[in-house]
Design a protein around this motif. Structure first.
Motif, PDB file in Angstrom:
ATOM      1  N   ALA A   1       0.835  -1.205   0.000  1.00 33.75           N
ATOM      2  CA  ALA A   1       0.000   0.000   0.000  1.00 33.75           C
ATOM      3  C   ALA A   1       0.870   1.256   0.000  1.00 33.75           C
ATOM      4  O   ALA A   1       0.555   2.236  -0.683  1.00 33.75           O
ATOM      5  N   ALA A   2       1.975   1.228   0.734  1.00 31.35           N
ATOM      6  CA  ALA A   2       2.890   2.375   0.751  1.00 31.35           C
ATOM      7  C   ALA A   2       3.478   2.613  -0.633  1.00 31.35           C
ATOM      8  O   ALA A   2       3.568   3.768  -1.081  1.00 31.35           O
ATOM      9  N   PHE A   3       3.858   1.552  -1.319  1.00 32.08           N
ATOM     10  CA  PHE A   3       4.369   1.699  -2.689  1.00 32.08           C
ATOM     11  C   PHE A   3       3.293   2.287  -3.601  1.00 32.08           C
ATOM     12  O   PHE A   3       3.571   3.152  -4.425  1.00 32.08           O
ATOM     13  N   ASP A   4       2.058   1.804  -3.457  1.00 34.14           N
ATOM     14  CA  ASP A   4       0.962   2.327  -4.271  1.00 34.14           C
ATOM     15  C   ASP A   4       0.721   3.809  -3.987  1.00 34.14           C
ATOM     16  O   ASP A   4       0.459   4.589  -4.897  1.00 34.14           O
ATOM     17  N   LEU A   5       0.814   4.189  -2.711  1.00 35.43           N
ATOM     18  CA  LEU A   5       0.652   5.602  -2.356  1.00 35.43           C
ATOM     19  C   LEU A   5       1.753   6.454  -2.978  1.00 35.43           C
ATOM     20  O   LEU A   5       1.485   7.537  -3.507  1.00 35.43           O
ATOM     21  N   LEU A   6       2.971   5.968  -2.914  1.00 32.34           N
ATOM     22  CA  LEU A   6       4.090   6.721  -3.490  1.00 32.34           C
ATOM     23  C   LEU A   6       3.941   6.888  -5.004  1.00 32.34           C
ATOM     24  O   LEU A   6       4.339   7.911  -5.559  1.00 32.34           O
ATOM     25  N   LYS A   7       3.380   5.882  -5.648  1.00 33.78           N
ATOM     26  CA  LYS A   7       3.185   5.951  -7.092  1.00 33.78           C
ATOM     27  C   LYS A   7       1.934   6.736  -7.465  1.00 33.78           C
ATOM     28  O   LYS A   7       1.679   6.949  -8.646  1.00 33.78           O
ATOM     29  N   GLY A   8       1.152   7.146  -6.454  1.00 28.63           N
ATOM     30  CA  GLY A   8      -0.072   7.898  -6.716  1.00 28.63           C
ATOM     31  C   GLY A   8      -1.170   7.065  -7.336  1.00 28.63           C
ATOM     32  O   GLY A   8      -1.951   7.550  -8.143  1.00 28.63           O
ATOM     33  N   GLU A   9      -1.250   5.818  -6.947  1.00 29.25           N
ATOM     34  CA  GLU A   9      -2.223   4.898  -7.543  1.00 29.25           C
ATOM     35  C   GLU A   9      -3.523   4.836  -6.757  1.00 29.25           C
ATOM     36  O   GLU A   9      -3.994   3.772  -6.402  1.00 29.25           O
TER      37      GLU A   9
END
Length: 92
Positions: free
Chosen positions: A62-70
């Motif tokens: 989820a943190a990776f998705d947040l960083l990617k703006g997904e």
């Protein structure tokens, strides 16, 4: 019994199902043992409980998705199995 090989299958199952329901029962079947035995061996090998491992992997993804703006925080909370944005935020 090839515990490392079976645990790798379990880890692959977890990775492929981060957005779905993940149960210790299914993981134990993949590992070829009882749920109790699986949970003991997993916590010994991973140095954390299966439940904590799954939760940490979901939060990391989820943190990776947040960083990617997904998506919005609420969308990601629901995607990774949290009932609300508040519960998701508290988990972080």
């Amino acid at each position: 019994m090839d515990w490392i090989g079976r645990m790798n299958e379990v880890l692959q199952y977890v990775e492929e199902n981060l957005e779905n329901s993940i149960t210790a029962d299914t993981a134990a079947r993949l590992a070829g043992c009882s749920e109790d035995q699986f949970l003991r061996v997993f916590s010994y090998l991973a140095e954390q409980s299966f439940r904590d491992y799954v939760r940490n992997r979901r939060l990391t993804q989820a943190a990776f998705d947040l960083l990617k703006g997904e998506g919005r925080i609420l969308d990601l909370a629901l995607k990774y199995g949290y009932e609300s944005q508040d519960a998701f935020s508290r988990a972080f």
